[in-house]
Design a protein around this motif. Structure first.
Motif, PDB file in Angstrom:
ATOM      1  N   ALA A 250       7.424  14.179  -5.200  1.00 49.25           N
ATOM      2  CA  ALA A 250       7.074  14.643  -3.856  1.00 49.25           C
ATOM      3  C   ALA A 250       5.576  14.541  -3.609  1.00 49.25           C
ATOM      4  N   ARG A 251       4.764  14.760  -4.651  1.00 48.76           N
ATOM      5  CA  ARG A 251       3.320  14.694  -4.509  1.00 48.76           C
ATOM      6  C   ARG A 251       2.796  13.260  -4.547  1.00 48.76           C
ATOM      7  N   THR A 252       3.545  12.362  -5.183  1.00 49.82           N
ATOM      8  CA  THR A 252       3.063  11.012  -5.438  1.00 49.82           C
ATOM      9  C   THR A 252       3.531   9.997  -4.400  1.00 49.82           C
ATOM     10  N   CYS A 253       4.777  10.122  -3.948  1.00 50.18           N
ATOM     11  CA  CYS A 253       5.433   9.045  -3.197  1.00 50.18           C
ATOM     12  C   CYS A 253       5.373   9.245  -1.686  1.00 50.18           C
ATOM     13  N   ASP A 254       5.262   8.129  -0.982  1.00 50.99           N
ATOM     14  CA  ASP A 254       5.324   8.154   0.484  1.00 50.99           C
ATOM     15  C   ASP A 254       6.770   8.228   0.964  1.00 50.99           C
ATOM     16  N   ASP A 255       7.654   7.532   0.261  1.00 47.40           N
ATOM     17  CA  ASP A 255       9.075   7.488   0.606  1.00 47.40           C
ATOM     18  C   ASP A 255       9.883   7.698  -0.656  1.00 47.40           C
ATOM     19  N   LEU A 256      11.080   8.259  -0.499  1.00 44.23           N
ATOM     20  CA  LEU A 256      11.947   8.522  -1.635  1.00 44.23           C
ATOM     21  C   LEU A 256      13.342   7.970  -1.390  1.00 44.23           C
ATOM     22  N   LEU A 257      13.957   7.483  -2.449  1.00 40.56           N
ATOM     23  CA  LEU A 257      15.363   7.100  -2.457  1.00 40.56           C
ATOM     24  C   LEU A 257      16.025   7.902  -3.564  1.00 40.56           C
ATOM     25  N   VAL A 258      17.046   8.671  -3.211  1.00 41.32           N
ATOM     26  CA  VAL A 258      17.780   9.461  -4.196  1.00 41.32           C
ATOM     27  C   VAL A 258      19.127   8.797  -4.447  1.00 41.32           C
ATOM     28  N   LEU A 259      19.400   8.520  -5.721  1.00 43.46           N
ATOM     29  CA  LEU A 259      20.667   7.914  -6.117  1.00 43.46           C
ATOM     30  C   LEU A 259      21.537   8.947  -6.826  1.00 43.46           C
ATOM     31  N   HIS A 260      22.856   8.822  -6.599  1.00 44.65           N
ATOM     32  CA  HIS A 260      23.821   9.689  -7.278  1.00 44.65           C
ATOM     33  C   HIS A 260      25.080   8.876  -7.514  1.00 44.65           C
ATOM     34  N   ASP A 261      25.451   8.716  -8.779  1.00 43.00           N
ATOM     35  CA  ASP A 261      26.624   7.915  -9.132  1.00 43.00           C
ATOM     36  C   ASP A 261      26.552   6.510  -8.544  1.00 43.00           C
ATOM     37  N   GLY A 262      25.353   5.929  -8.548  1.00 47.22           N
ATOM     38  CA  GLY A 262      25.180   4.556  -8.097  1.00 47.22           C
ATOM     39  C   GLY A 262      25.106   4.355  -6.605  1.00 47.22           C
ATOM     40  N   ARG A 263      25.166   5.433  -5.844  1.00 51.52           N
ATOM     41  CA  ARG A 263      25.122   5.328  -4.379  1.00 51.52           C
ATOM     42  C   ARG A 263      23.912   6.087  -3.830  1.00 51.52           C
ATOM     43  N   THR A 264      23.539   5.780  -2.609  1.00 45.41           N
ATOM     44  CA  THR A 264      22.422   6.460  -1.956  1.00 45.41           C
ATOM     45  C   THR A 264      22.845   7.851  -1.515  1.00 45.41           C
ATOM     46  N   ALA A 265      22.137   8.864  -2.024  1.00 40.16           N
ATOM     47  CA  ALA A 265      22.402  10.241  -1.617  1.00 40.16           C
ATOM     48  C   ALA A 265      21.425  10.694  -0.539  1.00 40.16           C
ATOM     49  N   GLY A 266      20.291  10.006  -0.423  1.00 34.80           N
ATOM     50  CA  GLY A 266      19.304  10.353   0.593  1.00 34.80           C
ATOM     51  C   GLY A 266      18.135   9.397   0.541  1.00 34.80           C
TER      52      GLY A 266
ATOM     53  N   GLY B  76       0.786  -1.223   0.000  1.00 29.75           N
ATOM     54  CA  GLY B  76       0.000   0.000   0.000  1.00 29.75           C
ATOM     55  C   GLY B  76       0.817   1.271   0.000  1.00 29.75           C
ATOM     56  N   GLY B  77       2.146   1.158  -0.093  1.00 25.69           N
ATOM     57  CA  GLY B  77       3.009   2.327  -0.094  1.00 25.69           C
ATOM     58  C   GLY B  77       3.642   2.560  -1.448  1.00 25.69           C
ATOM     59  N   ILE B  78       4.056   3.803  -1.702  1.00 30.54           N
ATOM     60  CA  ILE B  78       4.712   4.167  -2.952  1.00 30.54           C
ATOM     61  C   ILE B  78       6.118   4.659  -2.630  1.00 30.54           C
ATOM     62  N   THR B  79       7.114   3.931  -3.104  1.00 31.37           N
ATOM     63  CA  THR B  79       8.512   4.318  -2.920  1.00 31.37           C
ATOM     64  C   THR B  79       9.052   4.824  -4.246  1.00 31.37           C
ATOM     65  N   GLY B  80       9.506   6.069  -4.264  1.00 29.05           N
ATOM     66  CA  GLY B  80      10.044   6.662  -5.481  1.00 29.05           C
ATOM     67  C   GLY B  80      11.557   6.605  -5.510  1.00 29.05           C
ATOM     68  N   VAL B  81      12.109   6.358  -6.692  1.00 30.47           N
ATOM     69  CA  VAL B  81      13.555   6.347  -6.898  1.00 30.47           C
ATOM     70  C   VAL B  81      13.901   7.511  -7.814  1.00 30.47           C
ATOM     71  N   LEU B  82      14.735   8.427  -7.326  1.00 31.05           N
ATOM     72  CA  LEU B  82      15.095   9.639  -8.049  1.00 31.05           C
ATOM     73  C   LEU B  82      16.596   9.693  -8.276  1.00 31.05           C
ATOM     74  N   GLY B  83      16.990  10.506  -9.230  1.00 29.39           N
ATOM     75  CA  GLY B  83      18.403  10.720  -9.506  1.00 29.39           C
ATOM     76  C   GLY B  83      18.579  11.177 -10.930  1.00 29.39           C
ATOM     77  N   PRO B  84      19.676  11.843 -11.234  1.00 25.94           N
ATOM     78  CA  PRO B  84      19.930  12.271 -12.609  1.00 25.94           C
ATOM     79  C   PRO B  84      20.193  11.083 -13.523  1.00 25.94           C
ATOM     80  N   ASN B  85      20.269  11.323 -14.812  1.00 33.05           N
ATOM     81  CA  ASN B  85      20.582  10.262 -15.760  1.00 33.05           C
ATOM     82  C   ASN B  85      21.901   9.599 -15.372  1.00 33.05           C
ATOM     83  N   GLY B  86      21.914   8.265 -15.417  1.00 32.24           N
ATOM     84  CA  GLY B  86      23.127   7.530 -15.078  1.00 32.24           C
ATOM     85  C   GLY B  86      23.341   7.315 -13.604  1.00 32.24           C
ATOM     86  N   ALA B  87      22.349   7.686 -12.778  1.00 35.11           N
ATOM     87  CA  ALA B  87      22.507   7.550 -11.334  1.00 35.11           C
ATOM     88  C   ALA B  87      22.367   6.113 -10.860  1.00 35.11           C
ATOM     89  N   GLY B  88      21.699   5.261 -11.652  1.00 37.61           N
ATOM     90  CA  GLY B  88      21.516   3.864 -11.264  1.00 37.61           C
ATOM     91  C   GLY B  88      20.073   3.469 -11.051  1.00 37.61           C
TER      92      GLY B  88
END
Length: 264
Positions: A206-222, A32-44
């Motif tokens: 931000a409007r859609t997801c309950d939780d977010l994972l931000v990737l940068h260069d293949g690693r977790t940024a937040g 029932g939750g929405i987890t979003g994965v964000l990051g620039p192109n090539g982030a993983g």
């Protein structure tokens, strides 16, 4: 707190000894939750999703569905739990749309079993939910990219997954269709399905997801809620742009600008 349907810990993927596309990433998806994965192109982002659905095998890390290591599960067992819609699904084979959506029922059928009337009903319902019922008798090879995306989303819904994995689901869609798909994602989650979705639009995420994972260069940024993760400092460090949250009648909106250019 709801126990996650899917958990990944320390996922790592390399294409060469010194080329790491994903490095020790953790992610979880709740029923029932929405987890979003964000990051620039090539982030993983796409690499992570393909590891989750089994299209790639991790060099390190563990992926579990309901606590069971997916490495011990058959492809059919996994397909009964997780459905995937790729960012772009080019189609060269001539096939009616309804038959494409019925492919989502394959993990639930026995060997050599034919689609039942109930399967056809589920497929048509999925097409209705994605606004593509009028395309049921069309050849998928004749559809636009946006129309094909709706059909493949319907196929995933017909699969009746516990986790729906989406890679840029609003790609190729006009603004109205994007909003329809985002509403559909909310409806799918409200019905109890966990959703893992890669997105580019930070404000939409931000409007859609309950939780977010931000990737940068293949690693977790937040990771965390939008308020915790999408800070001006993190957005500047990861995307290289200026950012400001402003209050609107509907809540908050994110204004982006080039670094060094005032936001007006």
């Amino acid at each position: 707190m709801t126990v996650p349907v899917l958990t990944a810990r320390g996922l790592t993927y390399r294409v060469a000894p010194h080329v790491t596309l994903l490095d020790g990433v953790d992610v979880s998806v709740r029923a029932g939750g929405i987890t979003g994965v964000l990051g620039p192109n090539g982030a993983g982002k796409s690499t992570l999703l393909r590891l989750v659905v089994g299209a790639l095998s991790p060099e390190a890390g563990r992926l579990r569905l309901h606590g069971t290591d997916v490495a011990t599960m058959s492809r059919r067992e996994r397909a009964r739990t997780v459905a995937f819609v790729a960012q772009d699904s080019p189609t060269e084979v001539s096939m009616d749309v309804l038959d494409v959506v019925l492919l989502g029922r394959t993990p639930h059928l026995g060997a050599f079993a034919a689609d039942s009337p109930a399967d056809v009903e589920l497929a048509m319902d999925a097409l209705e939910r994605t606004g593509a019922a009028h395309l049921a008798q069309r050849d998928i090879a004749t559809l636009s990219g946006g129309e094909r995306q709706r059909v493949h989303l319907a196929r995933a819904l017909a699969q009746e997954p516990q986790v729906l994995v989406l890679d840029e689901p609003t790609n190729h869609l006009d603004v109205a269709a994007q909003l329809q798909v985002l509403d559909l994602i909310h409806a799918v989650a409200a019905a109890g399905t966990g959703v893992l979705v890669a997105m580019h639009d930070l404000d939409q995420a931000a409007r859609t997801c309950d939780d977010l994972l931000v990737l940068h260069d293949g690693r977790t940024a937040g990771s965390g809620t939008a308020a915790e993760v999408l800070t001006t400092d993190l957005i500047g460090a990861v995307w290289g742009v200026g950012a400001e949250w402003v209050s609107t009648s509907g809540g908050r909106a994110l204004i982006l600008s080039r670094l060094g250019v005032p936001i007006t």
